[in-house]
Design a protein around this motif. Sequence first.
Motif, short mmCIF file in Angstrom:
data_model
loop_
_atom_site.label_atom_id
_atom_site.label_comp_id
_atom_site.label_asym_id
_atom_site.label_seq_id
_atom_site.Cartn_x
_atom_site.Cartn_y
_atom_site.Cartn_z
N LYS A 21 8.08 -17.72 14.29
CA LYS A 21 6.78 -16.47 13.73
C LYS A 21 7.44 -15.16 13.67
CE LYS A 21 2.86 -15.01 16.73
NZ LYS A 21 1.61 -15.21 17.52
N ASN A 22 7.47 -14.54 13.13
CA ASN A 22 8.08 -13.06 13.59
C ASN A 22 7.56 -11.89 14.46
OD1 ASN A 22 8.25 -9.80 12.50
ND2 ASN A 22 8.03 -10.20 10.70
N LYS A 23 7.87 -12.03 14.72
CA LYS A 23 7.60 -11.22 16.69
C LYS A 23 7.93 -9.63 16.72
CE LYS A 23 8.13 -14.82 19.52
NZ LYS A 23 8.51 -15.32 21.47
N ASN A 24 8.31 -9.26 15.34
CA ASN A 24 8.63 -7.57 15.26
C ASN A 24 7.19 -7.04 14.35
OD1 ASN A 24 9.77 -5.39 14.61
ND2 ASN A 24 11.47 -5.49 13.52
N SER A 25 6.98 -6.33 15.91
CA SER A 25 5.33 -5.85 15.97
C SER A 25 5.42 -4.99 14.39
CB SER A 25 5.36 -4.69 16.96
OG SER A 25 6.01 -4.29 17.39
N LYS A 26 6.57 -3.96 14.54
CA LYS A 26 6.75 -3.25 12.93
C LYS A 26 6.71 -3.39 11.89
CE LYS A 26 9.66 0.08 16.46
NZ LYS A 26 10.43 0.75 17.03
N ASN A 27 6.79 -4.56 11.67
CA ASN A 27 7.09 -5.34 10.65
C ASN A 27 5.42 -5.69 10.18
OD1 ASN A 27 7.37 -8.17 8.59
ND2 ASN A 27 9.57 -7.57 8.94
N THR A 28 5.47 -5.28 8.56
CA THR A 28 4.44 -5.69 8.13
C THR A 28 3.91 -7.47 8.56
OG1 THR A 28 5.01 -6.18 6.39
CG2 THR A 28 3.91 -4.07 6.68
N GLY A 29 4.48 -8.47 8.75
CA GLY A 29 4.63 -9.73 8.08
C GLY A 29 4.31 -10.28 10.24
N PHE A 30 4.33 -9.53 10.87
CA PHE A 30 4.03 -9.72 11.83
C PHE A 30 2.65 -10.57 12.76
CE2 PHE A 30 2.18 -8.36 16.48
CZ PHE A 30 2.88 -8.64 17.57
N GLY A 31 3.01 -11.40 13.51
CA GLY A 31 2.44 -12.42 13.90
C GLY A 31 2.68 -13.71 13.18
N LYS A 32 2.62 -13.72 11.84
CA LYS A 32 2.66 -14.51 10.83
C LYS A 32 4.03 -15.48 10.98
CE LYS A 32 0.63 -11.54 7.50
NZ LYS A 32 0.17 -11.25 6.56
N GLY A 70 -0.52 -13.61 20.19
CA GLY A 70 0.85 -12.70 20.64
C GLY A 70 1.88 -13.13 20.81
N PRO A 71 2.43 -12.79 21.28
CA PRO A 71 3.96 -12.28 20.78
C PRO A 71 4.63 -13.15 21.80
CG PRO A 71 3.48 -10.34 22.61
CD PRO A 71 2.06 -10.77 21.00
N ASP A 72 4.03 -13.56 22.53
CA ASP A 72 4.67 -14.85 23.64
C ASP A 72 5.12 -16.59 22.78
OD1 ASP A 72 2.73 -13.90 26.50
OD2 ASP A 72 4.04 -12.94 25.83
N ASN A 73 4.28 -16.37 21.86
CA ASN A 73 4.28 -17.74 20.98
C ASN A 73 5.49 -18.17 20.08
OD1 ASN A 73 2.43 -19.33 22.20
ND2 ASN A 73 0.63 -17.73 21.42
N PRO A 74 5.83 -19.01 20.39
CA PRO A 74 7.34 -18.97 19.29
C PRO A 74 7.36 -17.91 17.71
CG PRO A 74 5.98 -21.01 19.39
CD PRO A 74 5.50 -20.26 19.70
N GLY A 75 8.59 -18.10 16.96
CA GLY A 75 8.57 -16.69 16.03
C GLY A 75 10.26 -16.16 16.06
N THR A 76 10.31 -15.49 15.70
CA THR A 76 11.04 -14.95 15.68
C THR A 76 11.58 -12.86 16.43
OG1 THR A 76 10.47 -13.11 13.82
CG2 THR A 76 11.42 -15.00 12.70
N ASP A 77 12.41 -12.85 16.57
CA ASP A 77 12.73 -11.52 17.28
C ASP A 77 13.19 -10.80 16.31
OD1 ASP A 77 15.38 -13.44 19.01
OD2 ASP A 77 12.92 -13.09 20.35
N GLY A 78 12.68 -10.67 14.94
CA GLY A 78 12.66 -9.52 14.09
C GLY A 78 13.44 -8.61 13.93
N ASP A 79 14.88 -9.37 14.27
CA ASP A 79 16.09 -9.66 13.99
C ASP A 79 16.54 -9.46 12.25
OD1 ASP A 79 17.83 -10.65 16.53
OD2 ASP A 79 16.50 -9.27 16.90
#
Length: 198
Positions: free
Chosen positions: A14-25, A189-198
């Motif tokens: 999961k993409n956890k970077n809220s500034k990214n257009t793919g956030f949450g996907k 939400g951001p508490d589920n599996p995914g990326t840290d947006g690095d």
Amino acid sequence: MATNDIKLGINLRKNKNSKNTGFGKYYPEVDLQETLTLRGFANHMAKHGCIYTNDVIEGVLKKITQCLPELVSQGVPVRLDPLGTFVPTCSVGEPVINIPAMEGADPNDVVKGVHIRFYPFGQENDNITSRRFKQEFCSLEFRNIVDTQEVTVNGKTKKMPILKPIATAVAEWKAENGGGGGTTPPDDGPDNPGTDGD
């Protein structure tokens, strides 16, 4: 059509970077297995109806690992048909600012590093570039949702992967949401599996 019966596992992160257009996907990544050693690779080759024994294959592979870097370090690209070509490239340390500065310049200052790059062969029937490789060789299956967790080992903080089978995650979501009914789950939400947006 894929020829490999052994599946290539695909995990989702999961993409956890809220500034990214793919956030949450959730985005795919390969479920990497244990790295095969040269000896292991030689044994694998010997089991594929090869007339050579694994010690002969291992000897040839060892010679390749000695000669290929030697040639590439001399600026000689090495093409191993039908896989691809190994090519030397360099990264910049300090660029030369102008032509007069070239006189007396040290290439060791200008070049930060020399790298061996691999470029897959991409012509006709030997094309193993990304889409063709997937089509010809890979049979895909979903496996896990990947998350990361920080753990402390010997006083050092490390990020460790946590895997949850996708089937388990889907079943848990359905149980929490009354069966799901084939609807698309909302962003959880951001508490589920995914990326840290690095």
